[in-house]
Design an enzyme around this catalytic site. Structure first.
Site, PDB file in Angstrom:
ATOM      1  N   GLN A  97       0.825  -1.209   0.000  1.00 34.70           N
ATOM      2  CA  GLN A  97       0.000   0.000   0.000  1.00 34.70           C
ATOM      3  C   GLN A  97       0.853   1.250   0.000  1.00 34.70           C
ATOM      4  OE1 GLN A  97      -1.222   0.427   4.614  1.00 34.70           O
ATOM      5  NE2 GLN A  97      -1.708  -1.597   3.720  1.00 34.70           N
ATOM      6  N   HIS A  99       0.333   5.776   1.061  1.00 34.32           N
ATOM      7  CA  HIS A  99      -0.534   6.813   1.624  1.00 34.32           C
ATOM      8  C   HIS A  99      -0.210   8.168   0.998  1.00 34.32           C
ATOM      9  CE1 HIS A  99      -1.468   3.758   4.546  1.00 34.32           C
ATOM     10  NE2 HIS A  99      -0.245   3.766   5.025  1.00 34.32           N
ATOM     11  N   ARG A 194      -4.459   0.592  -1.648  1.00 34.53           N
ATOM     12  CA  ARG A 194      -3.880  -0.745  -1.816  1.00 34.53           C
ATOM     13  C   ARG A 194      -3.409  -0.948  -3.244  1.00 34.53           C
ATOM     14  NH1 ARG A 194      -8.891  -2.645   0.366  1.00 34.53           N
ATOM     15  NH2 ARG A 194      -8.854  -2.566   2.639  1.00 34.53           N
TER      16      ARG A 194
END
Length: 317
Positions: A97, A99, A194
């Protein structure tokens, strides 16, 4: 005036990759055998911690922040609580993943913070690994490798051991591997894009959603590892290691063997006991500290003392 530590009860989150170590390692009364996260110091709306003592007992940290900003050295309307401390039990690997940063989070998600984070490894199985970074040179190269499912060629694995510390800036591709337990200190955000989830199936018989385009939008190209500069200071019975100092958070590892007395030098401190036991004394009151205790020292505490044999993670803005 509220002149004592603010102790907090964790907010637990079930996860597809979670397990039972939050019970066996800390003695927490977890809700299931798939408990992946304990949000131990949280004012996030998706899982605020409950205050366990004092005049604010029974309120959550979000309410305390909004209603009593002076406890944190702030004024009314100061925005949202900036930090979030979690413990993660990766019984299985987390998804790969990434961010976003705060600018992207505000523009595209209407959220106040991006999600820079850091990990302190509490425990891990032999040969445990994380993913930290990628080998792609551009967005086009990354997309090509994802479409071809060239995960081994794309992702950068890294061996870990107990006591390791990692900084994961916004835009860094990452994943916590199977068998690892970490304390995660981060901006107060719940935005995750993801990239890869091992094609695993949920209890509902479905795969989890991926966010490939959003991820590619925010990933840093090329990947550059960021190695925090650590600073050690020994002061009597306190051995302090500054693990990281960034614009979002500063984090220390404290090892206390004896007694420490010090003024509160910040508006407030977030403190997690990760090993050992002792007590904290404030204004003639003493409070038990044990592994798994989490609390905030508010701005109304001028001086405090900690005694015992214990290890702490200490965070401030």
């Amino acid at each position: 005036m509220y002149e004592e530590p603010i102790f907090l009860e964790p907010f637990f989150q079930d996860r597809i990759w979670g397990g039972r170590k939050l019970r066996t390692f800390f003695g927490y009364d977890i809700p299931s055998d798939k408990t992946g996260e304990a949000w131990v110091i949280s004012a996030h709306k998706n899982g605020p911690s409950i205050i366990a003592n004092g005049l604010l007992k029974g309120k959550n940290l979000l309410e305390a922040w909004n209603d009593n900003p002076l406890l944190f050295g702030k004024e009314q309307g100061c925005g949202e609580f900036p930090l979030l401390v979690k413990i993660l039990d990766a019984n299985e690997s987390l998804s790969v993943q990434v961010h976003p940063d705060t600018d992207y989070a505000k523009e595209m998600e209407d959220m106040p913070y991006g999600k820079a984070e850091c990990w302190y490894v509490l425990d891990c199985e032999p040969d445990s690994r994380i993913i930290l970074g990628h080998r792609a040179e551009s967005r086009e190269d990354f997309r090509k490798r994802v479409d071809a499912e060239q995960w081994d060629e794309l992702l950068l694995p890294l061996a870990v051991k107990k006591g390791d510390f990692f900084y994961i800036p916004c835009g860094t591709v990452h994943a916590i591997g199977k068998g690892i337990m970490v304390v995660e200190i981060q901006q107060s955000s719940d935005i995750t894009y993801r990239v890869y989830d091992y094609n695993r199936i949920t209890d509902e018989g479905e795969t989890r959603e991926l966010h490939i385009q959003s991820a590619i939008d925010v990933i840093n190209f090329p990947h550059h590892p960021v190695l925090p500069s650590k600073t050690a200071v020994n002061d009597g019975d306190l051995a302090s290691m500054q693990l990281i100092k960034e614009s979002y958070f500063t984090v220390y590892h404290w090892k206390i063997n004896g007694k420490v007395k010090t003024p509160l030098k910040r508006d407030y401190l977030l403190i997690s006991v990760i090993a050992g036991a002792g007590e904290i004394s404030v204004n003639g009151q003493s409070f038990l500290l044990e592994k798994g205790s989490h609390f905030i020292l508010p701005s109304t505490v001028k001086t405090y003392g900690i005694s015992g044999k214990l290890e702490l993670l200490v965070t401030h803005e």
